[in-house]
Motif scaffolding. Structure first.
Motif, PDB file in Angstrom:
ATOM      1  N   ALA A 198     -21.790  26.260 -35.089  1.00  0.00           N
ATOM      2  CA  ALA A 198     -21.035  25.233 -35.821  1.00  0.00           C
ATOM      3  C   ALA A 198     -21.366  23.838 -35.306  1.00  0.00           C
ATOM      4  N   ILE A 199     -21.461  23.697 -33.986  1.00  0.00           N
ATOM      5  CA  ILE A 199     -21.805  22.388 -33.406  1.00  0.00           C
ATOM      6  C   ILE A 199     -23.211  21.969 -33.836  1.00  0.00           C
ATOM      7  N   TRP A 200     -24.135  22.922 -33.770  1.00  0.00           N
ATOM      8  CA  TRP A 200     -25.519  22.650 -34.176  1.00  0.00           C
ATOM      9  C   TRP A 200     -25.586  22.259 -35.650  1.00  0.00           C
ATOM     10  N   GLN A 202     -23.300  20.871 -37.452  1.00  0.00           N
ATOM     11  CA  GLN A 202     -22.762  19.517 -37.630  1.00  0.00           C
ATOM     12  C   GLN A 202     -23.831  18.470 -37.316  1.00  0.00           C
ATOM     13  N   GLN A 203     -24.617  18.718 -36.284  1.00  0.00           N
ATOM     14  CA  GLN A 203     -25.669  17.769 -35.915  1.00  0.00           C
ATOM     15  C   GLN A 203     -26.831  17.780 -36.913  1.00  0.00           C
ATOM     16  N   TRP A 205     -26.884  19.236 -40.221  1.00  0.00           N
ATOM     17  CA  TRP A 205     -26.590  19.114 -41.649  1.00  0.00           C
ATOM     18  C   TRP A 205     -25.273  18.388 -41.940  1.00  0.00           C
ATOM     19  N   SER A 206     -24.671  17.813 -40.916  1.00  0.00           N
ATOM     20  CA  SER A 206     -23.435  17.028 -41.055  1.00  0.00           C
ATOM     21  C   SER A 206     -22.274  17.856 -41.597  1.00  0.00           C
ATOM     22  N   ARG A 207     -22.228  19.102 -41.234  1.00  0.00           N
ATOM     23  CA  ARG A 207     -21.059  19.939 -41.563  1.00  0.00           C
ATOM     24  C   ARG A 207     -21.021  21.107 -40.579  1.00  0.00           C
ATOM     25  N   TYR A 208     -19.804  21.541 -40.260  1.00  0.00           N
ATOM     26  CA  TYR A 208     -19.648  22.626 -39.298  1.00  0.00           C
ATOM     27  C   TYR A 208     -19.857  24.002 -39.940  1.00  0.00           C
ATOM     28  N   TRP A 209     -19.555  24.110 -41.222  1.00  0.00           N
ATOM     29  CA  TRP A 209     -19.606  25.423 -41.877  1.00  0.00           C
ATOM     30  C   TRP A 209     -19.896  25.217 -43.357  1.00  0.00           C
TER      31      TRP A 209
END
Length: 271
Positions: A198-200, A202-203, A205-209
């Motif tokens: 989830a962190i990756w 976000q970095q 694709w600018s979303r957690y899920w």
């Protein structure tokens, strides 16, 4: 480098196949010498496999965990690693007759993948890559061990009780405990897989899920093992039901990796 890696990889594959055959002779033929030889051969294969991964990493200039081939071969490596740890701890060579076929399935899948070393796509150029994929390797490896032990649990009652079985195959209570320990270890690392992923995301694709098929099936797998642990801890689930749950969970693991990569479009299909 590529030629050396291929030689080491196929040595490992062949030695793993030999180890599986020896474990089967050990278990089905009741010959203790085959069990010892199977374990020695497995260590040799594991060393060759480790060397192949190291050579690929040196040649690529990065950790070899970024495409279908690299993860599949690392997945097989993780199962062998966890098997050797559990075998050493519990002195349980008969487990090899049930775990090694899974190793051959996964490393055989790896052998069919494209082995070319390619530049990393932007989404993979992250420090979270190593944490995310390495925890997946350990998690899947532990679940593979739990799968093999649970299969043995399900047929344990049907075995003729002789001196070999008494010496080399744990009783149902011990098999249940070993499977539980493997599932618990796998679940811990799978939880880390979900968090780091989830962190990756976000970095990258600018979303957690985003409910990508790989994310969705990873979540389904996590839910299956969550139910297993909840029912075991809260309601005292033991025995056959728990073993069946562990088997179903690993089937979900295999589909999450092989099934999704083969059948469903996913941003996680990098090769």
């Amino acid at each position: 480098m590529n030629q050396i890696e291929n030689i080491l990889f196929y040595i490992a594959l062949g030695v793993y196949a030999g180890a599986m055959i020896l474990y089967l002779f050990f278990f089905l033929g009741r010959k203790e010498k085959f069990g010892r030889r199977g374990t020695l051969l497995l260590y040799a294969g594991f060393l060759s496999h480790t060397a192949a991964l190291m050579v690929r990493g040196i040649g690529a200039g990065r950790v070899p965990l970024t495409n279908q081939y690299e993860f599949a071969t690392s997945f097989a490596w993780g199962i062998v690693l966890l098997f050797l740890i559990f075998e050493r701890k519990y002195k349980f060579q008969a487990m090899g007759a049930f775990v090694m076929p899974v190793v051959l399935l996964v490393i055989g899948y790896a052998a069919m993948q494209n082995k070319d070393v390619r530049p990393l796509m932007p989404a993979l150029q992250s420090n979270w890559l190593v944490f995310h994929v390495a925890t997946a390797v350990i998690s899947y490896g532990a679940f593979g061990v739990a799968f093999g032990v649970s299969l043995l649990y399900l047929i344990r009652d049907r075995m003729k009780e002789d001196s070999f079985i008494k010496k080399h195959v744990p009783d149902l209570k011990q098999l249940d405990y070993i499977s539980y320990r493997a599932v618990a270890a796998g679940y811990f690392f799978l939880t880390l897989v979900m968090i780091t992923g989830a962190i990756w995301a976000q970095q990258a694709w600018s979303r957690y899920w985003a409910w990508d098929p790989k994310e969705t099936w990873s979540f389904i797998t996590w839910i299956i093992y969550s139910i297993y642990l909840h029912l075991r801890i809260a309601r005292g689930w033991r025995g056959k039901k728990a073993a069946v749950f562990a088997v179903v969970g690993f089937i979900a693991v295999l589909f999450t990796y092989i099934g999704v990569n083969t059948l469903l479009p996913s941003v996680h299909s990098y090769a």
